[in-house]
Write an enzyme that holds these catalytic residues in place. Structure first.
Site, short mmCIF file in Angstrom:
data_model
loop_
_atom_site.label_atom_id
_atom_site.label_comp_id
_atom_site.label_asym_id
_atom_site.label_seq_id
_atom_site.Cartn_x
_atom_site.Cartn_y
_atom_site.Cartn_z
N GLU A 98 -3.64 6.83 56.68
CA GLU A 98 -4.00 5.41 56.67
C GLU A 98 -3.23 4.66 55.60
O GLU A 98 -2.72 3.56 55.82
CB GLU A 98 -5.51 5.23 56.45
N ASP A 272 -6.05 6.50 64.36
CA ASP A 272 -5.98 5.09 63.96
C ASP A 272 -4.80 4.83 63.04
O ASP A 272 -4.20 3.76 63.07
CB ASP A 272 -7.29 4.65 63.31
#
Length: 1003
Positions: A98, A272
């Site tokens: 991330e 993600d």
């Protein structure tokens, strides 16, 4: 498997700060920024024509300033500047995929504003070097058999029920992607990020397959839905049995076979993060970036990202509803959503014993991981990132529609987005509960993947995820598409979500809540439903976002968007625990920005809701800037969950004893007996039992002290205050920086019209001065800064206290000033503001300088030379690590016992000092250390021997700390030079022969 940052939300962060903060006051800390990017940096060559653009560039430089500690020596972004932190990364100087994807986002908008795209490419290069495992780090992937991807092992509710039998109870389906990926790219070496790095090798496992790298691949979550960060066992991703249980490594904590597990490598992606990397490269392309080499890398990542669309063991979607899954073939095991992860691995054995590999997907899909912008970029011609594989475009086109349907299916009657769905109930393909709602055969799950705490209770997952829906809505509207199914589905979700969420967001006031954190109306009743009438009290200088969501009911079974009534009356949410979460604020602000811009692109003007969203963003961004402490935007956080640092809850089976990288042995016998109701037979050990080096953290003594004085173990309450920390998380700072950048890019100046012609007279106050630097001299400090847009003059302000209050000492019309009213040896703190007829800007960030006598002292001439290197270049941490090498360039030997060496530094407090010689070629025991108030002196015993003519001592590795492990500020230390990372002659370390100076310049 991998869990998100949301793990830090184990206890609500419901701050009740009452403060009226003057702009730029250092609320969260007292460290001054003393150096910034050089004026030649492109960031300083850009005219900042709005306050939001100015703030973006200022935050950008704070993040990239090496003195602020966001990046490692290898250039890797840390999860946070601070180290004592436990959320998904259990140590601040870990990092995640991330963080890398956010880094790309930061550099994309920097490239847009400056035209310098080289930093985006450098970030991708670093990502490719350190967190995308290369072919050498996937040494046996070519032995993967797509007809038999992996062997089934069930997931279990509690860590105590592990290791899980690798039973093969359900035959694995076929992998339909491997052959076309091999054909397209020449190999199946997976081009995805592993999700977790130990950046500084703090766990000391080492990088087995890339030994030149300090950063090490590690993993944590492996033991079911209840395994929180407080219960996980960090372990190396490249496991050759050097650590863990002898002959077994760490695998026997997680899975059980009929024979000892093989040596192996294994990686896990976070869908993600990789999807965000693709999303960012789409925007880079849209904003002018055109280097096809890197755009092709994003396409390749999107090609491999399709593995996140598949059930864990490639079982047919929906076939396990009765508890009897069917092995998939072709693409009937694809749910086409972004699952929680995909994972892959293989053997490390010798003589062919390691010639095997495996791959799994994930059966669990969470709303927070969906990314319709990435799906758009990878499937639509206008997206420009269609991968090369033959079926990739069609897969992503299905995914785009499926993701948008997913959001609509999960949207509560109020507007919030519920958890997700699973193709493997309980993680073991159990029969679905009677009456559970389904989505293309998958069962509704209010908290997919993990339950400690529930994975969809954090509002941040709403902001992260729906922001992407807002982006797609804006993209489609700005391209003139206001009628397609994609547009209608995105609009349905974002209209309703903004209308719901904005009711729970406040600026300069605080919502009234009860003791359990629920929002109240004026009569003291808990509120829920649409358009709640929430009571508030004045709170100047604060903002408030929701934190915790409680879910009831379930969505209606999904029969397609055309049959959807847009309500979901049986799915409801309650909101509680207002907070000041900086990272969530950044994502939430961008969601409102893209929404407001999308409405204007669709309708030609702002609707009432869009206008409210635009105004709310301006108010939030203006308030947030008050919390810039010179390192970033940060607000003190109460961490009620930190009692878990001291509880014993990490499960270790009775038959497992292993060695960790930090040198400690771990076994069940060192803990307390496990709870038999959770199905285990072992013991629970503590956080520090597993990670003994945590007690050396500079904040540990504070945490331990407040735990002992405040936490009541019987009641579970902090009776005398909760531990409070200020964190500068990398992703949160980037979220804030990009929020300022996107506001300016999409909505224009906060007080001007986006269509205002360049050069048109402005009635705005001037922009904030950028790039302030302070250079100390003899009884003077030289200040320089960049010209600020719309400035007529500048106010120079000074204080002898970090953070002020400041006194105006001059008003000047040029962008420089020399302060001669200073005293040598005193540290001064400066800010500068700009002024015109329409007002005064906010203050610049603070810088400091300490003037001193700079009359040069001639260096003694001689044959002895001290070479120095800075082994720790962070000036603000809790240890000082100078390394030395004494060289004899003369013609006769010198006895070391006749020499003393001095390194000059500031103690920054009254705590006693400690010193260690971590290693020395002449023997650590032959070196003695002595402290004064201004230097540490090294002397040598007779056992150290002598330095022969033309010889040297070799490494002398000194390490120093204070008794309480509090931080230093080395920025003004005489002998410290963070640029010297390799040995070089250094005359600010002095050497004495029988008491006479023979090398160096004394301060």
């Amino acid at each position: 498997m991998k869990k998100s940052f949301f793990k830090r939300k184990l206890g609500s962060v419901a701050l009740a700060l009452t403060m009226t903060a003057s702009l730029f006051t250092g609320i969260g800390g007292d460290r001054a920024v003393t150096a910034h990017a050089a004026p030649s940096d492109p960031a300083y060559n850009v005219t900042a024509d709005s306050v939001y653009k100015t703030r973006f560039l200022e935050l950008y430089n704070q993040i990239k300033d090496p003195n602020n500690g966001y990046f490692s020596p290898e250039g890797i972004p840390y999860h946070s500047v601070e180290t004592l932190i436990s959320e998904a990364p259990d140590y601040g100087h870990m990092t995640t995929s991330e963080a890398y994807s956010y880094w790309l986002w930061l550099e994309t908008l920097y490239g847009y504003y400056t035209g310098d795209w080289s930093k985006l490419e450098a970030a991708w290069d670093n990502m490719e070097t350190y967190i995308i495992p290369g072919a050498a780090e996937q040494p046996t992937m070519s032995y993967y058999n797509p007809s038999s991807p992996a062997t089934y092992a069930a997931e279990h509710p509690y860590p105590d029920m592990y290791p899980s039998d690798i039973s093969g109870q359900y035959p694995t389906g076929q992998d339909p992607l491997d052959a076309e990926l091999k054909q397209t790219y020449g190999s199946n070496t997976t081009y995805l990020m592993h999700w977790l790095l130990d950046v500084d090798n703090w766990y000391q496992f080492g990088n087995l397959l890339s030994p030149s790298h300090t950063a090490t691949y590690v993993n944590t979550f492996q033991r079911g839905e209840q395994e929180s960060v407080w219960e996980a066992v960090p372990h190396p991703s490249q496991d050759d049995h050097s650590f863990g249980k002898p002959g077994e490594g760490f695998m026997t904590l997680f899975t059980k076979e009929n024979q000892p597990p093989a040596k192996q490598w294994r990686y896990t992606n976070a869908s993600d993060a990789d999807a965000r990397a693709v999303q960012v490269m789409y925007w880079a392309k849209e904003l002018g970036y055109n280097n096809q080499v890197y755009l092709d890398k994003a396409k390749k990542m999107g090609d491999f990202l399709r593995y996140d669309m598949y059930d864990k063991y490639f079982q047919q979607i929906g076939s396990a509803s009765d508890g009897s899954p069917n092995s998939g073939n072709g693409k009937n095991s694809a749910h086409y959503l972004m699952a929680w992860y995909t994972a892959w691995g293989g053997g490390l054995g010798d003589d062919g014993s390691g010639n095997w590999a495996w791959r799994i997907g994930s059966s669990h899909t969470h709303q927070g991981y969906q990314n319709p912008v990435a799906a758009y970029a990878l499937s639509q011609p206008d997206g420009g990132l269609i991968p090369r594989s033959p079926t990739a475009q069609s897969d992503w086109e299905i995914s785009l529609e499926r993701q948008l349907e997913f959001y609509n299916w999960l949207q509560s009657t109020e507007g919030a987005i519920a958890g997700g769905a699973t193709n493997s109930w309980n993680g073991n393909y159990s029969s679905y509960p009677s009456g559970v709602s389904t989505f293309y055969g998958m069962a509704y799950d209010d908290h997919p993947v993990y339950h400690d705490p529930g994975s969809n209770q954090w509002f941040g997952f709403q902001a992260w995820s729906v922001e992407r829906v807002a982006e797609l809505y804006y993209i489609l509207a700005s391209k003139g598409d206001t009628s397609s199914k994609y547009f209608r589905m995105a609009k349905q979700v974002i209209d309703k979500w903004v209308d719901w969420s904005i009711d729970y967001v406040f600026v300069n006031e605080r919502p009234v809540t009860d003791n359990d954190g629920y929002y109240l109306d004026a009569n003291g009743n808990r509120v829920s439903g649409r358009d709640p009438a929430i009571a508030t009290v004045a709170a100047p200088g604060e903002f408030s976002l929701p934190s915790t969501l409680e879910w009831s009911g379930q969505p209606d079974p999904w029969n397609g968007f055309d049959a959807y009534d847009g309500d979901n009356a049986n799915l409801t949410v309650m909101v509680k625990d207002p907070s000041q979460d900086v990272g969530v604020l950044g994502s939430y602000a961008k969601a409102l920005i893209f929404y407001a811009a999308g409405v204007k692109a669709e309708t030609g003007d702002y609707t009432d809701l869009a206008a409210s969203a635009k105004q709310k963003v301006e108010d939030l961004l203006d308030i947030a800037w008050q919390y810039n402490d010179g390192i970033g935007i940060a607000i003190p956080e109460e961490r009620a969950d930190y009692y878990r640092y001291f509880t014993k809850e990490i499960y270790i089976p009775n038959d497992w004893t292993g060695v960790m990288g930090q040198g400690n042995t771990v076994s069940a016998s060192m803990g307390v007996p496990s709870d038999p109701a959770k199905g285990g037979n072992g013991g629970y050990i503590s956080y520090a039992d597993l990670r003994p080096n945590i007690v050396n953290d500079p904040q540990w003594s504070y945490l331990e002290s407040i735990y002992q004085s405040s936490y009541n173990e019987s009641t579970g309450e902090w009776e005398n205050g909760k531990p409070t920390f200020v964190y500068h998380r990398f992703w949160a700072q980037v979220d804030m920086a990009t929020a300022y950048a996107e506001y300016e890019r999409i909505l224009g100046s906060g007080t001007g019209d986006p269509g205002e012609e360049p050069g048109e007279p402005s009635d705005e106050p001037p922009a904030v001065p950028l790039g302030l630097t302070a250079t100390a001299g003899d009884k003077r400090v030289d200040l320089d800064w960049q010209d600020a847009s719309r400035a007529d003059s500048y106010l120079v302000k000074r204080s002898t206290t970090s953070g002020g209050p400041y006194t105006v000492i001059a008003q000047v019309t040029s962008s420089q000033y020399i302060d001669t009213n200073v005293t040598n040896g005193t540290t001064y703190y400066y800010v500068v503001s700009a002024v015109n007829d329409h007002g005064e800007s906010a203050n610049s960030i603070q810088v400091s300088a300490t003037p001193k006598d700079d009359t040069p002292t001639p260096a003694p001439e001689g044959d002895l030379v001290v070479q120095y290197r800075a082994a720790d270049t962070n000036p603000y941490d809790n240890q000082i690590k100078p390394h030395f090498n004494i060289v004899n360039r003369g013609s006769t030997a010198v006895n070391l016992s006749e020499l003393t060496l001095r390194y000059y530094f500031s103690k920054d407090g009254n705590q006693p000092m400690n010193a260690w010689i971590d290693w020395a070629q002449i023997g650590s025991s032959n070196i003695q250390t002595t402290f004064t108030d201004t230097y540490v002196e090294l002397s040598f015993t007779n056992g150290a021997g002598s330095i022969s003519a033309g010889g040297q001592t070799g490494d002398i590795q000194l390490r120093m700390s204070k008794n309480d492990w509090s931080n230093f500020d080395e920025t003004n230390d005489y002998s410290f030079d963070p640029t010297k990372t390799s040995y070089a002659d250094w005359d600010r370390v002095t050497l004495y022969l029988n008491g006479q100076l023979v090398w160096g310049i004394e301060p």
